[in-house]
Design a protein around this motif. Structure first.
Motif, PDB file in Angstrom:
ATOM      1  N   TRP A  94      -1.770   9.947  -5.197  1.00 44.47           N
ATOM      2  CA  TRP A  94      -2.220   8.758  -5.909  1.00 44.47           C
ATOM      3  C   TRP A  94      -1.582   7.549  -5.238  1.00 44.47           C
ATOM      4  O   TRP A  94      -0.505   7.640  -4.667  1.00 44.47           O
ATOM      5  CB  TRP A  94      -1.883   8.817  -7.399  1.00 44.47           C
ATOM      6  CG  TRP A  94      -0.430   8.944  -7.739  1.00 44.47           C
ATOM      7  CD1 TRP A  94       0.321  10.084  -7.760  1.00 44.47           C
ATOM      8  CD2 TRP A  94       0.453   7.884  -8.114  1.00 44.47           C
ATOM      9  NE1 TRP A  94       1.616   9.809  -8.115  1.00 44.47           N
ATOM     10  CE2 TRP A  94       1.732   8.466  -8.348  1.00 44.47           C
ATOM     11  CE3 TRP A  94       0.311   6.512  -8.281  1.00 44.47           C
ATOM     12  CZ2 TRP A  94       2.835   7.719  -8.732  1.00 44.47           C
ATOM     13  CZ3 TRP A  94       1.411   5.763  -8.670  1.00 44.47           C
ATOM     14  CH2 TRP A  94       2.650   6.366  -8.889  1.00 44.47           C
ATOM     15  N   PHE A  95      -2.294   6.452  -5.263  1.00 40.57           N
ATOM     16  CA  PHE A  95      -1.777   5.284  -4.557  1.00 40.57           C
ATOM     17  C   PHE A  95      -1.857   4.047  -5.434  1.00 40.57           C
ATOM     18  O   PHE A  95      -2.749   3.899  -6.280  1.00 40.57           O
ATOM     19  CB  PHE A  95      -2.491   5.060  -3.222  1.00 40.57           C
ATOM     20  CG  PHE A  95      -3.989   4.993  -3.289  1.00 40.57           C
ATOM     21  CD1 PHE A  95      -4.651   3.788  -3.447  1.00 40.57           C
ATOM     22  CD2 PHE A  95      -4.741   6.148  -3.162  1.00 40.57           C
ATOM     23  CE1 PHE A  95      -6.028   3.734  -3.489  1.00 40.57           C
ATOM     24  CE2 PHE A  95      -6.121   6.106  -3.204  1.00 40.57           C
ATOM     25  CZ  PHE A  95      -6.771   4.894  -3.369  1.00 40.57           C
ATOM     26  N   VAL A  96      -0.876   3.179  -5.236  1.00 40.37           N
ATOM     27  CA  VAL A  96      -0.786   1.910  -5.952  1.00 40.37           C
ATOM     28  C   VAL A  96      -0.526   0.816  -4.926  1.00 40.37           C
ATOM     29  O   VAL A  96      -0.140   1.078  -3.790  1.00 40.37           O
ATOM     30  CB  VAL A  96       0.344   1.922  -7.004  1.00 40.37           C
ATOM     31  CG1 VAL A  96       0.088   2.954  -8.072  1.00 40.37           C
ATOM     32  CG2 VAL A  96       1.691   2.173  -6.335  1.00 40.37           C
ATOM     33  N   ASP A 145       0.872  -1.177   0.000  1.00 41.93           N
ATOM     34  CA  ASP A 145       0.000   0.000   0.000  1.00 41.93           C
ATOM     35  C   ASP A 145       0.907   1.224   0.000  1.00 41.93           C
ATOM     36  O   ASP A 145       1.491   1.573   1.022  1.00 41.93           O
ATOM     37  CB  ASP A 145      -0.910  -0.001   1.229  1.00 41.93           C
ATOM     38  CG  ASP A 145      -1.950   1.117   1.188  1.00 41.93           C
ATOM     39  OD1 ASP A 145      -1.886   1.952   0.266  1.00 41.93           O
ATOM     40  OD2 ASP A 145      -2.821   1.159   2.074  1.00 41.93           O
ATOM     41  N   GLU A 182     -10.740   4.375  -5.637  1.00 44.82           N
ATOM     42  CA  GLU A 182      -9.797   3.343  -6.052  1.00 44.82           C
ATOM     43  C   GLU A 182     -10.492   2.254  -6.855  1.00 44.82           C
ATOM     44  O   GLU A 182     -11.686   1.972  -6.673  1.00 44.82           O
ATOM     45  CB  GLU A 182      -9.095   2.718  -4.846  1.00 44.82           C
ATOM     46  CG  GLU A 182      -9.948   1.808  -3.998  1.00 44.82           C
ATOM     47  CD  GLU A 182      -9.144   1.096  -2.919  1.00 44.82           C
ATOM     48  OE1 GLU A 182      -9.505  -0.053  -2.581  1.00 44.82           O
ATOM     49  OE2 GLU A 182      -8.169   1.685  -2.406  1.00 44.82           O
ATOM     50  N   GLY A 240     -10.871   9.131  -0.996  1.00 48.29           N
ATOM     51  CA  GLY A 240     -10.166   8.441  -2.067  1.00 48.29           C
ATOM     52  C   GLY A 240     -11.094   7.642  -2.962  1.00 48.29           C
ATOM     53  O   GLY A 240     -12.151   7.163  -2.534  1.00 48.29           O
ATOM     54  N   GLY A 264      -6.549  10.246  -4.416  1.00 50.34           N
ATOM     55  CA  GLY A 264      -7.186  10.741  -3.206  1.00 50.34           C
ATOM     56  C   GLY A 264      -6.728  12.133  -2.835  1.00 50.34           C
ATOM     57  O   GLY A 264      -5.846  12.722  -3.478  1.00 50.34           O
ATOM     58  N   ARG A 306       1.465   5.355  -1.107  1.00 48.38           N
ATOM     59  CA  ARG A 306       0.809   6.612  -1.448  1.00 48.38           C
ATOM     60  C   ARG A 306       1.865   7.668  -1.777  1.00 48.38           C
ATOM     61  O   ARG A 306       2.774   7.910  -0.987  1.00 48.38           O
ATOM     62  CB  ARG A 306      -0.070   7.088  -0.292  1.00 48.38           C
ATOM     63  CG  ARG A 306      -1.090   6.047   0.126  1.00 48.38           C
ATOM     64  CD  ARG A 306      -2.015   6.561   1.188  1.00 48.38           C
ATOM     65  NE  ARG A 306      -3.003   5.542   1.521  1.00 48.38           N
ATOM     66  CZ  ARG A 306      -4.179   5.794   2.068  1.00 48.38           C
ATOM     67  NH1 ARG A 306      -4.508   7.046   2.353  1.00 48.38           N
ATOM     68  NH2 ARG A 306      -5.013   4.814   2.329  1.00 48.38           N
ATOM     69  N   LYS A 353      -4.216  -2.698  -7.170  1.00 48.65           N
ATOM     70  CA  LYS A 353      -5.130  -1.569  -6.987  1.00 48.65           C
ATOM     71  C   LYS A 353      -4.444  -0.273  -7.390  1.00 48.65           C
ATOM     72  O   LYS A 353      -3.224  -0.127  -7.321  1.00 48.65           O
ATOM     73  CB  LYS A 353      -5.627  -1.482  -5.547  1.00 48.65           C
ATOM     74  CG  LYS A 353      -4.606  -1.046  -4.521  1.00 48.65           C
ATOM     75  CD  LYS A 353      -5.263  -0.898  -3.150  1.00 48.65           C
ATOM     76  CE  LYS A 353      -4.257  -0.476  -2.086  1.00 48.65           C
ATOM     77  NZ  LYS A 353      -4.892  -0.323  -0.755  1.00 48.65           N
ATOM     78  N   LEU A 354      -5.266   0.673  -7.816  1.00 44.56           N
ATOM     79  CA  LEU A 354      -4.796   1.983  -8.251  1.00 44.56           C
ATOM     80  C   LEU A 354      -5.865   3.001  -7.890  1.00 44.56           C
ATOM     81  O   LEU A 354      -7.063   2.735  -8.048  1.00 44.56           O
ATOM     82  CB  LEU A 354      -4.539   1.989  -9.761  1.00 44.56           C
ATOM     83  CG  LEU A 354      -4.080   3.308 -10.386  1.00 44.56           C
ATOM     84  CD1 LEU A 354      -2.691   3.676  -9.877  1.00 44.56           C
ATOM     85  CD2 LEU A 354      -4.079   3.198 -11.911  1.00 44.56           C
ATOM     86  N   GLY A 355      -5.444   4.167  -7.392  1.00 45.17           N
ATOM     87  CA  GLY A 355      -6.445   5.138  -6.991  1.00 45.17           C
ATOM     88  C   GLY A 355      -5.892   6.540  -6.862  1.00 45.17           C
ATOM     89  O   GLY A 355      -4.685   6.787  -6.981  1.00 45.17           O
ATOM     90  N   MET A 380      -9.892  -1.850  -8.100  1.00 48.60           N
ATOM     91  CA  MET A 380      -9.126  -3.022  -7.699  1.00 48.60           C
ATOM     92  C   MET A 380      -9.607  -4.252  -8.474  1.00 48.60           C
ATOM     93  O   MET A 380     -10.519  -4.959  -8.037  1.00 48.60           O
ATOM     94  CB  MET A 380      -9.263  -3.244  -6.190  1.00 48.60           C
ATOM     95  CG  MET A 380      -8.341  -4.290  -5.621  1.00 48.60           C
ATOM     96  SD  MET A 380      -8.175  -4.146  -3.820  1.00 48.60           S
ATOM     97  CE  MET A 380      -9.888  -4.183  -3.301  1.00 48.60           C
TER      98      MET A 380
END
Length: 337
Positions: free
Chosen positions: A117-119, A105, A256, A254, A150, A107, A146-148, A258
């Motif tokens: 953004w987070f992967v 996880d 996301e 956020g 926030g 960010r 996962k990709l998102g 997945m």
């Protein structure tokens, strides 16, 4: 001499963690066995089993990045042998379990405390084999990236809470030489955060280093008067038990996506299961420390889930069963006062 409760106006929400990098490796090994001979039934029984479990964790936080990774490897085995079972025949059984998994996880903040953004995601492999007269094998694979995107940031502030607890208690006992400003309290709390995340193989030596570092900071800055055992007993007590509950501060929202693929197969009846899917979620979290003892927490989550399941087995005459699931998960809301 400072009076008690001089830090009641300190706001935990103003605290910011320093840059921290922490890695840990937990390794467990266990085994046991037994051996017995029964003269009346002319039977000898023995069994042996064991397991190896290794977990690696890494945590990193800066103003521009927060990362949490974990990897695990697990092996376990069992073997049993009896010269006579209930039918008077030799009985043997053995099994093996294996699990390999990884979770990430991460960010990346475009600007501190604003857009990020987070992967990440997780992947796992499991294998189980059991042998009596025939061998049964189970295999499972899960892949879920996962990709998102926030906005906002949730800060961990329990170290600031512990710092204020210590200062308040020292003040109660008349051990403080001066009243610390909010900036000085923040520096003290950041020292606590840093020393807690130092790498040590021996937890006893780690505790000694923590107490020594905190004591040296207070003495070097001429904040404390060390009079008798009261100072050290208070320091030890609130160091060990002053941070038992996690405290957070901030707001974060956020979005996301997945996708995932879940595969399972079993040698019994040649069972196979394929389950691709995707989850899209919109979430918000709010954390507000009211004071040292009270916390407001609220979260809201909208989730859309789609899965497509394909199942086949010999006992189903090679017929393939397919099922699709698509629904909008109900809103989840949590409020803690």
């Amino acid at each position: 001499m400072c009076q008690a409760q001089e830090y009641a106006d300190y706001k935990l929400s103003d605290y910011k963690l320093p840059d921290i990098k922490r890695s840990s490796l937990d390794f467990k090994l266990n085994s046991d066995g037994s051996f017995a001979t029964h003269e009346t039934s002319d039977n000898t029984v023995y069994d042996i089993k064991g397991a190896i479990d290794a977990t690696f964790n890494r945590y990193c936080t800066t103003r521009k990045f927060i990362g949490d990774q974990s990897a695990r490897i697990y092996f376990a085995g069992f073997k049993n042998n009896s010269t006579r079972d209930e039918n008077g025949e030799n009985y043997k059984q053995s099994n093996l379990s294996t699990e390999i998994s990884y979770m990430n996880d991460s960010r990346f903040y475009i600007r501190p405390n604003t857009w990020f953004w987070f992967v990440g995601g997780d992947v796992s492999f499991t294998y189980y084999q059991n042998k009596v007269k025939e061998t049964e094998k189970d295999l499972g694979i899960l892949i879920r990236p996962k990709l998102g995107l926030g906005w906002g940031r949730i800060e961990r502030v329990q170290d600031a809470r512990q710092a204020v607890y210590l200062l308040d208690k020292f003040s109660d006992y008349g051990l403080m030489k001066k009243h610390l400003s909010n900036e000085e309290v923040n520096r003290f709390a950041q020292l606590i955060s840093t020393v807690k995340n130092k790498r040590f193989l021996d937890s006893r030596l780690h505790l000694i280093d923590e107490i020594t570092t905190v004591d040296s900071f207070l003495v070097a800055n001429d904040y404390i008067r060390k009079e008798g055992a009261k100072y050290f007993t208070t320091l030890y007590d609130y160091w060990l038990y002053g941070d038992l509950h996690q405290r957070k501060s901030g707001f974060e929202v956020g979005l996301e996506g997945m996708p995932e693929y879940n595969y399972y197969t079993c040698s019994n009846f040649n069972q196979k299961n394929h389950e691709p899917g995707i989850t899209v979620s919109l979430s918000a979290e709010y954390e507000k420390p009211i004071n040292l003892r009270w916390q407001h927490s609220a979260s809201l989550n909208f989730m859309f889930l789609y899965t497509h399941n394909t199942f086949e087995a010999d006992y189903a005459d090679k017929t393939v069963y397919e099922q699709s699931l698509e629904h909008l998960q109900e809103t989840f809301f949590r409020l803690r006062l």
